[in-house]
Motif scaffolding. Structure first.
Motif, short mmCIF file in Angstrom:
data_model
loop_
_atom_site.label_atom_id
_atom_site.label_comp_id
_atom_site.label_asym_id
_atom_site.label_seq_id
_atom_site.Cartn_x
_atom_site.Cartn_y
_atom_site.Cartn_z
N UNK A 142 0.82 -1.21 0.00
CA UNK A 142 0.00 0.00 0.00
C UNK A 142 0.86 1.27 0.00
N UNK A 143 1.95 1.24 0.76
CA UNK A 143 2.81 2.42 0.88
C UNK A 143 3.97 2.40 -0.11
N UNK A 144 3.99 1.41 -0.97
CA UNK A 144 4.95 1.31 -2.07
C UNK A 144 6.40 1.40 -1.63
N UNK A 145 6.74 0.60 -0.62
CA UNK A 145 8.13 0.60 -0.15
C UNK A 145 9.03 -0.21 -1.06
N UNK A 146 8.46 -1.08 -1.87
CA UNK A 146 9.27 -1.87 -2.80
C UNK A 146 9.92 -3.06 -2.13
N UNK A 147 10.68 -3.76 -2.91
CA UNK A 147 11.43 -4.93 -2.42
C UNK A 147 12.65 -5.13 -3.30
N UNK A 148 13.52 -4.13 -3.33
CA UNK A 148 14.74 -4.20 -4.14
C UNK A 148 15.57 -5.42 -3.77
N UNK A 149 15.53 -5.79 -2.51
CA UNK A 149 16.38 -6.87 -2.03
C UNK A 149 16.13 -8.17 -2.80
N UNK A 150 14.92 -8.41 -3.29
CA UNK A 150 14.64 -9.64 -4.03
C UNK A 150 15.40 -9.63 -5.36
N UNK A 151 15.49 -8.47 -6.00
CA UNK A 151 16.28 -8.36 -7.22
C UNK A 151 17.77 -8.56 -6.92
N UNK A 152 18.22 -8.03 -5.79
CA UNK A 152 19.62 -8.21 -5.42
C UNK A 152 19.94 -9.69 -5.24
N UNK A 153 19.06 -10.39 -4.54
CA UNK A 153 19.30 -11.81 -4.30
C UNK A 153 19.19 -12.63 -5.59
N UNK A 154 18.36 -12.19 -6.49
CA UNK A 154 18.22 -12.90 -7.77
C UNK A 154 19.24 -12.44 -8.79
N UNK A 155 20.13 -11.52 -8.36
CA UNK A 155 21.23 -11.03 -9.20
C UNK A 155 20.70 -10.36 -10.47
N UNK A 156 19.57 -9.69 -10.38
CA UNK A 156 18.98 -9.04 -11.56
C UNK A 156 19.67 -7.74 -11.92
N UNK A 157 20.37 -7.14 -10.99
CA UNK A 157 21.03 -5.86 -11.26
C UNK A 157 22.55 -6.00 -11.26
N UNK A 158 23.04 -7.18 -11.52
CA UNK A 158 24.48 -7.39 -11.52
C UNK A 158 25.09 -7.41 -10.13
N UNK A 159 24.26 -7.62 -9.13
CA UNK A 159 24.78 -7.69 -7.77
C UNK A 159 25.54 -8.99 -7.60
N UNK A 160 26.60 -8.90 -6.88
CA UNK A 160 27.42 -10.08 -6.66
C UNK A 160 27.96 -10.02 -5.24
N UNK A 161 27.23 -10.56 -4.32
CA UNK A 161 27.70 -10.59 -2.95
C UNK A 161 27.31 -11.91 -2.33
N UNK A 162 28.11 -12.32 -1.37
CA UNK A 162 27.80 -13.59 -0.74
C UNK A 162 27.76 -13.50 0.77
N UNK A 163 28.04 -12.31 1.31
CA UNK A 163 27.99 -12.12 2.76
C UNK A 163 26.89 -11.13 3.10
N UNK A 164 26.07 -11.51 4.06
CA UNK A 164 25.02 -10.63 4.56
C UNK A 164 25.37 -10.25 5.99
N UNK A 165 25.40 -8.96 6.27
CA UNK A 165 25.64 -8.46 7.62
C UNK A 165 24.31 -8.01 8.19
#
Length: 196
Positions: free
Chosen positions: A117-140
């Motif tokens: 409803x408040x349109x906060x999004x969920x960029x993190x799902x794209x990051x985990x799916x490597x849709x934006x060229x993200x390449x990380x393996x450690x989560x802090x």
């Protein structure tokens, strides 16, 4: 008005009051930072420049102000942010899968509804799916209680063994550490948690 409408209004008023309070506190923090009156946490400061993406469950921009100015595109305020005026305050789903899709009387108070409803999004799902060229393996994980109310998001991250190879959880003291372990068991179940 019926009770449910009154509760919705009260939640909206409370959210506005919380936002005003946090804006005030963030402004005080900015002034203290400018005057070097804020002490950085050394463990976080050591790794800050290695952090490429930030999934924030907080509403403030404190991490970027204090430690590292990440690009806006690499920050996901999953529960909303002060500048966007879209703070998410809600509870987790308590109904079973069948009932949650049919009984929508209290949907306004659910976190997932608030995020949509408040349109906060969920960029993190794209990051985990490597849709934006993200390449990380450690989560802090820092400053999060790992409470079950965020199970949907946390379990998606923690259980993503294809992308997430290591999880580092920062905690304030032994009591906080104990609570985080208990909360993770609720999110993952004890057998999955023991693997970590």
């Amino acid at each position: 008005k019926d009770d449910l409408d009154r509760l919705k209004e009260e939640l909206d008023v409370f959210t506005l009051l919380l936002r005003n309070y946090l804006i005030h506190e963030e402004n005080i923090f900015k002034d203290k930072t400018k005057n070097n009156q804020v002490k950085k946490i050394s463990d976080i400061n050591k790794i800050a420049s290695q952090i490429t993406h930030l999934l924030s469950f907080n509403y403030t921009n404190i991490f970027r102000l204090l430690y590292y100015p990440l690009e806006k595109a690499n920050v996901d305020f999953i529960h909303g942010s002060l500048p966007e005026n879209n703070l998410v305050l809600g509870v987790n789903e308590t109904l079973n899968n069948i009932d949650e899709n049919n009984n929508l009387l209290c949907i306004y108070f659910k976190k997932y509804f608030q995020r949509i409803f408040k349109k906060t999004g969920a960029k993190y799902t794209d990051w985990l799916d490597d849709k934006n060229g993200t390449n990380f393996d450690t989560v802090y994980i820092y400053g999060h209680s790992l409470d079950i109310t965020d199970k949907e998001v946390l379990s998606r991250i923690i259980n993503d063994v294809n992308h997430v190879k290591k999880i580092v959880i920062f905690y304030h003291n032994k009591e906080h550490y104990r609570q985080e372990i208990s909360n993770l068991v609720k999110i993952l179940d004890k057998n999955t948690f023991l693997k970590y």
